[in-house]
Design an enzyme around this catalytic site. Structure first.
Site, PDB file in Angstrom:
ATOM      1  N   ARG A 130     -23.229  81.391 -15.818  1.00 54.89           N
ATOM      2  CA  ARG A 130     -22.895  82.570 -16.624  1.00 54.89           C
ATOM      3  C   ARG A 130     -21.409  82.898 -16.533  1.00 54.89           C
ATOM      4  NH1 ARG A 130     -27.386  85.893 -16.973  1.00 54.89           N
ATOM      5  NH2 ARG A 130     -27.833  85.342 -14.825  1.00 54.89           N
ATOM      6  N   TYR A 131     -20.831  82.707 -15.359  1.00 54.13           N
ATOM      7  CA  TYR A 131     -19.411  83.000 -15.118  1.00 54.13           C
ATOM      8  C   TYR A 131     -18.685  81.683 -14.837  1.00 54.13           C
ATOM      9  CZ  TYR A 131     -21.389  87.628 -14.198  1.00 54.13           C
ATOM     10  OH  TYR A 131     -22.067  88.821 -14.293  1.00 54.13           O
ATOM     11  N   ARG A 166     -18.715  80.236 -10.924  1.00 51.19           N
ATOM     12  CA  ARG A 166     -19.898  80.146 -10.070  1.00 51.19           C
ATOM     13  C   ARG A 166     -21.135  79.783 -10.878  1.00 51.19           C
ATOM     14  NH1 ARG A 166     -19.436  86.558 -10.287  1.00 51.19           N
ATOM     15  NH2 ARG A 166     -17.549  85.847 -11.220  1.00 51.19           N
ATOM     16  N   CYS A 184     -41.946  81.568  -3.313  1.00 47.88           N
ATOM     17  CA  CYS A 184     -41.458  82.595  -2.385  1.00 47.88           C
ATOM     18  C   CYS A 184     -42.442  82.729  -1.230  1.00 47.88           C
ATOM     19  CB  CYS A 184     -41.361  83.946  -3.082  1.00 47.88           C
ATOM     20  SG  CYS A 184     -40.265  83.946  -4.504  1.00 47.88           S
ATOM     21  N   CYS A 227     -43.077  89.931  -4.655  1.00 50.62           N
ATOM     22  CA  CYS A 227     -42.763  91.358  -4.734  1.00 50.62           C
ATOM     23  C   CYS A 227     -43.271  91.878  -6.072  1.00 50.62           C
ATOM     24  CB  CYS A 227     -41.264  91.558  -4.602  1.00 50.62           C
ATOM     25  SG  CYS A 227     -40.566  90.663  -3.197  1.00 50.62           S
ATOM     26  N   CYS A 237     -40.608  92.137  -8.924  1.00 52.72           N
ATOM     27  CA  CYS A 237     -39.658  91.025  -9.041  1.00 52.72           C
ATOM     28  C   CYS A 237     -39.145  90.829 -10.466  1.00 52.72           C
ATOM     29  CB  CYS A 237     -40.324  89.738  -8.571  1.00 52.72           C
ATOM     30  SG  CYS A 237     -39.279  88.291  -8.805  1.00 52.72           S
ATOM     31  N   ARG A 260     -37.926  88.115 -11.538  1.00 47.86           N
ATOM     32  CA  ARG A 260     -38.277  86.760 -11.994  1.00 47.86           C
ATOM     33  C   ARG A 260     -39.779  86.544 -11.875  1.00 47.86           C
ATOM     34  NH1 ARG A 260     -33.296  84.602  -9.016  1.00 47.86           N
ATOM     35  NH2 ARG A 260     -31.714  84.630 -10.653  1.00 47.86           N
ATOM     36  N   ASP A 284     -34.763  96.008 -12.601  1.00 48.18           N
ATOM     37  CA  ASP A 284     -34.661  95.323 -13.897  1.00 48.18           C
ATOM     38  C   ASP A 284     -35.883  95.576 -14.773  1.00 48.18           C
ATOM     39  OD1 ASP A 284     -32.149  93.898 -13.604  1.00 48.18           O
ATOM     40  OD2 ASP A 284     -33.163  92.820 -11.983  1.00 48.18           O
ATOM     41  N   ASP A 300     -28.018  94.661 -13.901  1.00 51.62           N
ATOM     42  CA  ASP A 300     -27.897  93.435 -14.680  1.00 51.62           C
ATOM     43  C   ASP A 300     -28.205  93.826 -16.113  1.00 51.62           C
ATOM     44  OD1 ASP A 300     -27.342  90.699 -13.604  1.00 51.62           O
ATOM     45  OD2 ASP A 300     -28.645  91.473 -12.015  1.00 51.62           O
ATOM     46  N   LYS A 359     -23.645  91.476 -14.550  1.00 57.03           N
ATOM     47  CA  LYS A 359     -23.888  92.615 -13.650  1.00 57.03           C
ATOM     48  C   LYS A 359     -22.689  93.548 -13.705  1.00 57.03           C
ATOM     49  CE  LYS A 359     -25.884  91.242  -9.696  1.00 57.03           C
ATOM     50  NZ  LYS A 359     -25.669  89.905 -10.073  1.00 57.03           N
TER      51      LYS A 359
HETATM   52  S1  SF4 Z   1     -37.905  89.451  -5.426  1.00 58.00           S
HETATM   53 FE1  SF4 Z   1     -38.938  87.816  -6.585  1.00 58.00          FE
HETATM   54  S2  SF4 Z   1     -37.773  85.978  -6.113  1.00 58.00           S
HETATM   55 FE2  SF4 Z   1     -37.282  87.502  -4.521  1.00 58.00          FE
HETATM   56  S3  SF4 Z   1     -38.762  87.124  -2.845  1.00 58.00           S
HETATM   57 FE3  SF4 Z   1     -39.628  88.737  -4.163  1.00 58.00          FE
HETATM   58  S4  SF4 Z   1     -40.944  87.586  -5.601  1.00 58.00           S
HETATM   59 FE4  SF4 Z   1     -39.543  86.093  -4.708  1.00 58.00          FE
END
Ligand code: SF4
Length: 368
Positions: free
Chosen positions: A111-112, A115, A124, A128, A131, A133, A291, A328, A335
């Site tokens: 994106r930049y 980096r 994972c 979460c 999350c 993603r 997000d 973001d 960001k």
């Molecule tokens: S925030 Fe998303 S990517 Fe990060 S540990 Fe939790 S589930 Fe996995």
């Protein structure tokens, strides 16, 4: 007899600690049945929550089971599914930060100019509930060797890339041997001088921060580890010891947290988290506005609430404890900090400066 529920395990752990015994790490729970068996979800709610499990993976590590003190506390709310996740709002997106829009090769986001983000795995240690993603993680596992090689080739032929951010999923679910192999290859690219690793492992599965893993993170390039944690209650003694293993090996640590309604959306909760992090030699780096991931609106504060919390913290803690409150921009536009402006231009080099108490001061630039 079934497995002890986490609260029984907590009591058992305390009893063992009193007797000078090491606390046993519980096995991770995958899925609703396991949560019901451990007493983290009422058995009567399993059918109601089944569509959540179909949509989004469930996994809670032993360390996080042990960190929970009640079924609806700030740790449990992050990992135990809720029917609110089935409410999808129009503005919510499958890829809220636009990773896919800037992917020149599989697994890489550029994106930049200086980096790239390398998504080495989709797996994972915990899943979460908020999350960003959540639609991508948990499905495919590790990036294939061919895809990693293609990503490394892309980095090697783009000399503007100075920094590689390893993320996922969680990059530290990979074995120490695989991490070492990846680090060796990154160290062999002359223009790469920094690797940043974004991980939740030191907090949610601290036992995985082994001597072998710590050694794998050391090489020619500078490595920074950015630890994801959202509440002081997650920062157990085992997490503190895992963080110490990294810092003592000369690896600098930053943190990133997500502002979450019902978890850490108060000045005392954020202050406790940032003080605990600094006590573990981790500099609070980012506080992310939650997000627009699908099914996460129950976690999202307003931006004005986030700014008010940051203003409340500013008067109570030193600048070293304060992260940047950032968003973001949905769609992949990067960001940016969500700062409340303390400086208002009045023209001819004059500024109105507002201090943390709301006091107003005039400031004049020197004439040029
Ligand atoms: S925030 Fe998303 S990517 Fe990060 S540990 Fe939790 S589930 Fe996995």
């Amino acid at each position: 007899m079934g497995r002890p529920c986490s609260f029984h395990a907590l009591l058992l752990g305390a009893a063992l600690a009193e007797k000078g015994c090491a606390m046993k790490v519980l096995r991770a729970i995958n899925g609703l049945d396991g949560l019901a068996e451990a007493g983290l979800v009422p058995r009567a709610d399993v059918a109601r929550l089944a569509p959540v499990e179909t949509a989004f993976r469930i996994r809670v590590t032993g360390a996080m089971q042990q960190a929970m003190a009640a079924p609806d506390d700030p740790v449990a709310r992050q990992f135990v599914p809720d029917v609110a996740e089935l409410t999808i709002r129009d503005e919510e997106l499958a890829d809220p930060i636009g990773d896919d829009a800037y992917a020149p090769v599989k697994g890489l986001t550029h994106r930049y100019p200086d980096r790239v983000i390398l998504h080495v795995t989709k797996t994972c240690e915990v899943y979460c509930r908020f999350c960003f993603r959540r639609e991508a993680v948990g499905e495919e596992g590790a990036l294939s060797d061919e895809a990693i090689l293609a990503a490394l080739d892309y980095i090697a032929v783009n000399p503007a890339i100075r920094e590689v951010i390893l993320t996922g999923g969680d990059p530290l679910v990979l074995s120490a041997r695989r991490i070492k192999g990846l680090m060796d290859r990154l160290c062999a690219i002359p223009h790469v001088d920094m690797v940043r690793i974004h991980t939740r492992i030191p907090v949610v599965a601290p036992e995985k921060v082994s001597a072998e893993l710590v050694s794998a993170l050391r090489g020619r390039v500078v490595v920074w580890v950015v630890v994801h944690t959202n509440h002081a209650q997650e920062m157990t003694e085992a997490a503190e010891a895992a963080l110490a293993r990294l810092v003592d090996a000369g690896i600098p640590l930053l943190s990133q947290s997500v502002l979450l309604r019902g978890v850490n959306d108060s000045v005392p909760a954020l202050e406790a988290l940032f003080r605990r992090l600094m006590g573990c030699r981790v500099k609070p780096y980012y506080l992310h506005h939650c997000d627009l991931a699908k099914g996460t609106s129950h976690f999202r504060t307003t931006i004005a609430e986030g700014q008010a919390l940051m203003a409340g913290l500013r008067g109570r803690v030193s600048g070293t404890l304060l992260p940047s409150y950032v968003i973001d921009i949905p769609g992949g536009f990067g960001k940016v900090p969500l700062v409340r402006d303390h400086a208002e231009p009045l023209g001819d080099g004059a500024w109105r400066i507002t201090d943390w108490r709301g006091g107003v001061h005039l400031y004049q630039d020197p004439e040029r």
